[in-house]
Scaffold this motif. Sequence first.
Motif, mmCIF file in Angstrom:
data_model
loop_
_atom_site.group_PDB
_atom_site.id
_atom_site.type_symbol
_atom_site.label_atom_id
_atom_site.label_comp_id
_atom_site.label_asym_id
_atom_site.label_seq_id
_atom_site.Cartn_x
_atom_site.Cartn_y
_atom_site.Cartn_z
ATOM 1 N N LYS A 388 18.034 -76.561 46.341
ATOM 2 C CA LYS A 388 16.936 -76.047 45.511
ATOM 3 C C LYS A 388 16.590 -74.618 45.911
ATOM 4 C CE LYS A 388 12.283 -77.410 43.951
ATOM 5 N NZ LYS A 388 11.192 -78.405 44.132
ATOM 6 N N LEU A 389 16.565 -74.374 47.202
ATOM 7 C CA LEU A 389 16.265 -73.046 47.717
ATOM 8 C C LEU A 389 17.337 -72.047 47.280
ATOM 9 C CD1 LEU A 389 15.077 -72.313 51.341
ATOM 10 C CD2 LEU A 389 16.940 -70.993 50.366
ATOM 11 N N GLN A 390 18.596 -72.433 47.432
ATOM 12 C CA GLN A 390 19.698 -71.542 47.060
ATOM 13 C C GLN A 390 19.669 -71.205 45.571
ATOM 14 O OE1 GLN A 390 22.867 -74.037 48.686
ATOM 15 N NE2 GLN A 390 23.391 -72.415 50.139
ATOM 16 N N ALA A 391 19.396 -72.201 44.745
ATOM 17 C CA ALA A 391 19.362 -71.964 43.296
ATOM 18 C C ALA A 391 18.272 -70.956 42.938
ATOM 19 C CB ALA A 391 19.136 -73.286 42.560
ATOM 20 N N PHE A 392 17.108 -71.077 43.582
ATOM 21 C CA PHE A 392 15.996 -70.163 43.290
ATOM 22 C C PHE A 392 16.315 -68.753 43.781
ATOM 23 C CE2 PHE A 392 11.725 -68.360 44.054
ATOM 24 C CZ PHE A 392 11.187 -68.528 42.783
ATOM 25 N N VAL A 393 16.891 -68.656 44.980
ATOM 26 C CA VAL A 393 17.256 -67.349 45.534
ATOM 27 C C VAL A 393 18.307 -66.674 44.650
ATOM 28 C CG1 VAL A 393 18.435 -66.224 47.477
ATOM 29 C CG2 VAL A 393 16.645 -67.914 47.922
ATOM 30 N N ARG A 394 19.233 -67.473 44.146
ATOM 31 C CA ARG A 394 20.296 -66.934 43.283
ATOM 32 C C ARG A 394 19.731 -66.459 41.942
ATOM 33 N NH1 ARG A 394 22.882 -71.217 43.053
ATOM 34 N NH2 ARG A 394 24.149 -70.893 44.927
ATOM 35 N N ASP A 395 18.830 -67.255 41.357
ATOM 36 C CA ASP A 395 18.321 -66.948 40.023
ATOM 37 C C ASP A 395 17.157 -65.955 40.031
ATOM 38 O OD1 ASP A 395 20.182 -68.757 39.114
ATOM 39 O OD2 ASP A 395 18.734 -70.416 38.935
ATOM 40 N N SER A 396 16.447 -65.860 41.156
ATOM 41 C CA SER A 396 15.272 -64.973 41.235
ATOM 42 C C SER A 396 15.384 -64.105 42.493
ATOM 43 C CB SER A 396 13.980 -65.800 41.272
ATOM 44 O OG SER A 396 13.922 -66.710 40.197
ATOM 45 N N PRO A 397 16.329 -63.177 42.505
ATOM 46 C CA PRO A 397 16.618 -62.401 43.721
ATOM 47 C C PRO A 397 15.463 -61.533 44.212
ATOM 48 C CG PRO A 397 17.752 -61.465 41.818
ATOM 49 C CD PRO A 397 17.182 -62.774 41.379
ATOM 50 N N ASN A 398 14.530 -61.199 43.339
ATOM 51 C CA ASN A 398 13.422 -60.328 43.749
ATOM 52 C C ASN A 398 12.153 -61.095 44.110
ATOM 53 O OD1 ASN A 398 14.923 -57.925 43.306
ATOM 54 N ND2 ASN A 398 14.543 -58.097 41.100
ATOM 55 N N SER A 399 12.219 -62.415 44.113
ATOM 56 C CA SER A 399 11.045 -63.212 44.467
ATOM 57 C C SER A 399 10.693 -63.025 45.937
ATOM 58 C CB SER A 399 11.304 -64.687 44.180
ATOM 59 O OG SER A 399 11.446 -64.906 42.797
ATOM 60 N N SER A 400 9.415 -63.137 46.234
ATOM 61 C CA SER A 400 8.977 -62.980 47.620
ATOM 62 C C SER A 400 9.367 -64.212 48.434
ATOM 63 C CB SER A 400 7.459 -62.787 47.671
ATOM 64 O OG SER A 400 6.789 -63.996 47.325
ATOM 65 N N ILE A 401 9.310 -64.053 49.747
ATOM 66 C CA ILE A 401 9.598 -65.172 50.646
ATOM 67 C C ILE A 401 8.606 -66.308 50.402
ATOM 68 C CG2 ILE A 401 9.686 -65.861 53.083
ATOM 69 C CD1 ILE A 401 10.446 -62.893 53.690
ATOM 70 N N ARG A 402 7.347 -65.949 50.163
ATOM 71 C CA ARG A 402 6.337 -66.980 49.890
ATOM 72 C C ARG A 402 6.648 -67.715 48.591
ATOM 73 N NH1 ARG A 402 0.362 -64.918 49.568
ATOM 74 N NH2 ARG A 402 0.588 -64.796 51.837
ATOM 75 N N ASP A 403 7.080 -66.988 47.568
ATOM 76 C CA ASP A 403 7.440 -67.630 46.299
ATOM 77 C C ASP A 403 8.558 -68.654 46.494
ATOM 78 O OD1 ASP A 403 5.581 -66.220 44.839
ATOM 79 O OD2 ASP A 403 6.984 -64.634 44.241
ATOM 80 N N ILE A 404 9.527 -68.316 47.335
ATOM 81 C CA ILE A 404 10.636 -69.227 47.615
ATOM 82 C C ILE A 404 10.107 -70.505 48.260
ATOM 83 C CG2 ILE A 404 12.777 -69.546 48.932
ATOM 84 C CD1 ILE A 404 13.160 -66.472 48.753
ATOM 85 N N ALA A 405 9.257 -70.323 49.291
ATOM 86 C CA ALA A 405 8.696 -71.483 50.000
ATOM 87 C C ALA A 405 7.868 -72.347 49.054
ATOM 88 C CB ALA A 405 7.847 -71.004 51.174
ATOM 89 N N PHE A 406 7.046 -71.714 48.219
ATOM 90 C CA PHE A 406 6.207 -72.458 47.277
ATOM 91 C C PHE A 406 7.041 -73.186 46.232
ATOM 92 C CE2 PHE A 406 2.031 -69.818 47.677
ATOM 93 C CZ PHE A 406 1.782 -70.429 48.900
ATOM 94 N N HIS A 407 8.162 -72.600 45.836
ATOM 95 C CA HIS A 407 9.024 -73.245 44.842
ATOM 96 C C HIS A 407 9.654 -74.516 45.408
ATOM 97 C CE1 HIS A 407 11.895 -73.668 41.537
ATOM 98 N NE2 HIS A 407 12.844 -73.812 42.443
ATOM 99 N N VAL A 408 10.087 -74.444 46.656
ATOM 100 C CA VAL A 408 10.765 -75.597 47.269
ATOM 101 C C VAL A 408 9.763 -76.666 47.697
ATOM 102 C CG1 VAL A 408 12.315 -76.341 49.126
ATOM 103 C CG2 VAL A 408 12.670 -74.119 48.029
ATOM 104 N N VAL A 409 8.597 -76.234 48.195
ATOM 105 C CA VAL A 409 7.572 -77.181 48.668
ATOM 106 C C VAL A 409 6.282 -76.951 47.881
ATOM 107 C CG1 VAL A 409 6.402 -78.152 50.682
ATOM 108 C CG2 VAL A 409 8.614 -77.028 50.973
ATOM 109 N N PRO A 410 6.149 -77.564 46.708
ATOM 110 C CA PRO A 410 4.962 -77.360 45.861
ATOM 111 C C PRO A 410 3.641 -77.706 46.544
ATOM 112 C CG PRO A 410 6.709 -78.486 44.642
ATOM 113 C CD PRO A 410 7.139 -78.458 46.067
#
Length: 482
Positions: A388-410
């Motif tokens: 899930k983390l990899q997919a978000f990083v791949r699709d949203s390369p400019n997202s912040s580190i916090r956005d990544i964490a929030f996406h994986v752990v709602p």
Amino acid sequence: MSPLAEAIEKTNTVAKLVSECPLGSWDDAKAGQLQNKLMETTYAVRSSSRTKNDAMTESGKDRAKLADILKMEKSKAGIEVIKPHKNSAPVALVTTNDGWRAVMKCRGWYEDKSRREETCHRLAGFLKLDSVVSPISAARVQLQPPDSDTTVAAQLGRVIYDAYMDDDGFAPEHEWICLEKMVRVLPHSDAVPDGKHKTWLPKVLANKHGFCDVATAYLSCPSGLLTEHSAHLQIRASADMTDDHFVEVIKNISQQHLEKLALFHTVILQRDGTPVNTLLECVRTGGRDAEQPYEIRLISIDNTRTFGSMTEDELNFSLDNDDPDRLAYWYPCFIGFPGVLKPLSDSFRKEVLGWDAGAVQSFLELFLIESGAPAALDAQRCADRVRKLQAFVRDSPNSSIRDIAFHVVPSWKRDWDAAGAGGELGPLPDFEKLVSEGRPFEDWTKVVRARNVKSLLKKRCSQIALAAAVVAAVLKIRSSRS
């Protein structure tokens, strides 16, 4: 035959027994026999894999050193029981004659918690993130060893036994422990520059034992000492700690290290990554005369509430220090550092996209234990978070580190406001506000000073009002008697 080959052969033998034995014809004796063989096989595979993994990494060498300390004669090491925070459990500080320092922590009668903690460090090494987790070695110690046993492990067992007897009046036969490499603020060999014993940050940060966590750093500066949380601090940093020193801590947090810690905590579903469990380490990056001769790294410890079979959206944010609910969690402090507002660096992004989720799952199935058996679902959930983390990083390369964490752990995103309101992030939201206003971190000292003065005035006014009410009540009683 190598240990791994031998383990594989045993696995094949057990598999053959199972395939030749129809389910309906199993009796209790045969089922028990197969279960024992399966457990023996599992441990054999784990043992050989651990040996192979440890031989390949520096962190593995540290784990081997920790295991050797337990076997060491007690005359070659000193043991001191300490309690860094009021709400933390006592720990034993082990110092060897050659200068190595480790911290012993009790993990209960069962293996699950200590193995989970050790597995966190192993997984960090597997993902090349081992610099964000303090090395751990799990072991079981006897609490009443024979007098002839003069090892460090035996002496630690006696210390634990005495603690049980003092608190409960009884003690179990054994205890699982974790021996953790102590994270010093600065390597013991690094000398303090001349004339800077009261101002040099690494010297000011370190407590009398040489370490410091994020909570201690804040609660030891003047602004932190004015908060109600300072009452929980048992061992403070240097008395020379100032608000400016704390600002320097925030300014010098290594961005490269922070992004690694953030994604690792996301992958393992960290549920106790509080400021108390986040240590500070100063790492030299330049000469003594350099403007910034060091950077500060955040090191994770006490990773016992991690992994799990639950989903990422069903965690329950808690303010109870001893909440036994398996879904309870305490807010991870990494989410509050200003650096998480930035996107991943290009180099680390490439590393993350190169992680093999299937290999992570297989790796964890070797090491994770739940109720005495391999925790397959925990391993699967962790692998799913990696995907899930990899997919978000791949699709949203400019997202912040916090956005990544929030996406994986709602759950973390849902509870963000509650964590800030509850004081779980301490002063970190102040720095985020400064960033949003385009102001330098140095302005934090002015902000908290003004807030502290206002708070102090409000407190004094309340005290005066209370005193006035008491005097009025006394006068009323006297007048009624007359």
